[in-house]
Design a protein around this motif. Structure first.
Motif, PDB file in Angstrom:
ATOM      1  N   UNK A   1       0.838  -1.173   0.000  1.00 54.15           N
ATOM      2  CA  UNK A   1       0.000   0.000   0.000  1.00 54.15           C
ATOM      3  C   UNK A   1       0.889   1.244   0.000  1.00 54.15           C
ATOM      4  N   UNK A   2       0.438   2.304  -0.626  1.00 54.89           N
ATOM      5  CA  UNK A   2       1.199   3.540  -0.736  1.00 54.89           C
ATOM      6  C   UNK A   2       1.418   4.192   0.628  1.00 54.89           C
ATOM      7  N   UNK A   3       2.528   4.909   0.752  1.00 53.12           N
ATOM      8  CA  UNK A   3       2.790   5.648   1.986  1.00 53.12           C
ATOM      9  C   UNK A   3       1.870   6.849   2.129  1.00 53.12           C
ATOM     10  N   UNK A   4       1.152   7.192   1.066  1.00 55.84           N
ATOM     11  CA  UNK A   4       0.230   8.323   1.105  1.00 55.84           C
ATOM     12  C   UNK A   4      -1.188   7.919   1.486  1.00 55.84           C
ATOM     13  N   UNK A  27     -16.395  -2.080   2.396  1.00 57.44           N
ATOM     14  CA  UNK A  27     -16.786  -1.939   0.992  1.00 57.44           C
ATOM     15  C   UNK A  27     -15.941  -2.855   0.117  1.00 57.44           C
ATOM     16  N   UNK A  28     -14.640  -2.901   0.383  1.00 54.34           N
ATOM     17  CA  UNK A  28     -13.762  -3.798  -0.381  1.00 54.34           C
ATOM     18  C   UNK A  28     -14.248  -5.243  -0.255  1.00 54.34           C
ATOM     19  N   UNK A  37      -3.972  -5.000  -5.164  1.00 50.74           N
ATOM     20  CA  UNK A  37      -3.748  -5.662  -6.449  1.00 50.74           C
ATOM     21  C   UNK A  37      -4.522  -5.064  -7.610  1.00 50.74           C
ATOM     22  N   UNK A  38      -5.548  -4.276  -7.312  1.00 44.41           N
ATOM     23  CA  UNK A  38      -6.401  -3.730  -8.371  1.00 44.41           C
ATOM     24  C   UNK A  38      -6.404  -2.210  -8.302  1.00 44.41           C
ATOM     25  N   UNK A  39      -6.643  -1.599  -9.453  1.00 51.01           N
ATOM     26  CA  UNK A  39      -6.812  -0.150  -9.457  1.00 51.01           C
ATOM     27  C   UNK A  39      -8.015   0.284 -10.284  1.00 51.01           C
ATOM     28  N   UNK A  40      -8.849  -0.666 -10.677  1.00 47.34           N
ATOM     29  CA  UNK A  40      -9.992  -0.331 -11.532  1.00 47.34           C
ATOM     30  C   UNK A  40     -11.229   0.092 -10.743  1.00 47.34           C
TER      31      UNK A  40
END
Length: 158
Positions: A1-4, A27-28, A37-40
């Motif tokens: 996961x991003x640091x942001x 929700x996930x 793993x997804x960005x859609x």
């Protein structure tokens, strides 16, 4: 996961109580979405999940740094009607920004939500008239009013 991005959905502070905490993860789960793993389907992730990071600016140069918070920024149906979040359909959500996390010195001024002028006879007449009634400005012509009473009231109470 991003640091942001926060590791979990922090929710929003309402009078010292966290509302919507962990709602993004629910929700996930409800949608079988894995944000690692997804960005859609990133629309499932509320804005409050992002860590606030602002640039710093030196003032005194005659310029004003303004920020705009969209009228629907705070809306998220996953807040439910209480901190317990009972009876919430976690399959969908909303932007869910926590504007209280914006540092006081991030901008010289912040515009929250859209505005209209009471008495306007144009295409937004009905929305403006309704908002003027919500803010007790009905009948007062040429007064500025927020046009999204829900978002503006949330923002002013956030």
């Amino acid at each position: 996961m991003s640091e942001l991005v926060n590791a979990t959905d922090p929710g929003i502070d309402v009078n010292g109580t966290a509302w919507g905490k962990g709602a993004a993860e629910k929700t996930y789960q409800a949608n079988g979405f894995d944000p690692a793993r997804e960005d859609s389907k990133l629309s499932y992730t509320p804005r409050r999940a992002a860590k606030t990071v602002f640039n710093t600016y030196q003032g005194g140069n005659g310029l004003t740094l303004s920020g705009y918070v969209a009228a629907d920024a705070a809306h998220d149906s996953r807040y439910g009607t209480s901190a317990a979040g009972t009876g919430v359909d976690y399959r969908q959500g909303g932007p869910g920004a926590d504007i209280a996390r914006i540092p006081a010195d991030a901008f010289d001024e912040i515009v929250i939500g859209g505005v209209g002028i009471s008495g306007d006879e144009g295409e937004r007449k009905d929305a403006i008239d309704r908002a003027a009634r919500d803010f007790k400005l009905a009948g007062q012509r040429v007064r500025a009013t927020f046009t999204d009473s829900i978002g503006a009231v949330l923002a002013s109470n956030g």
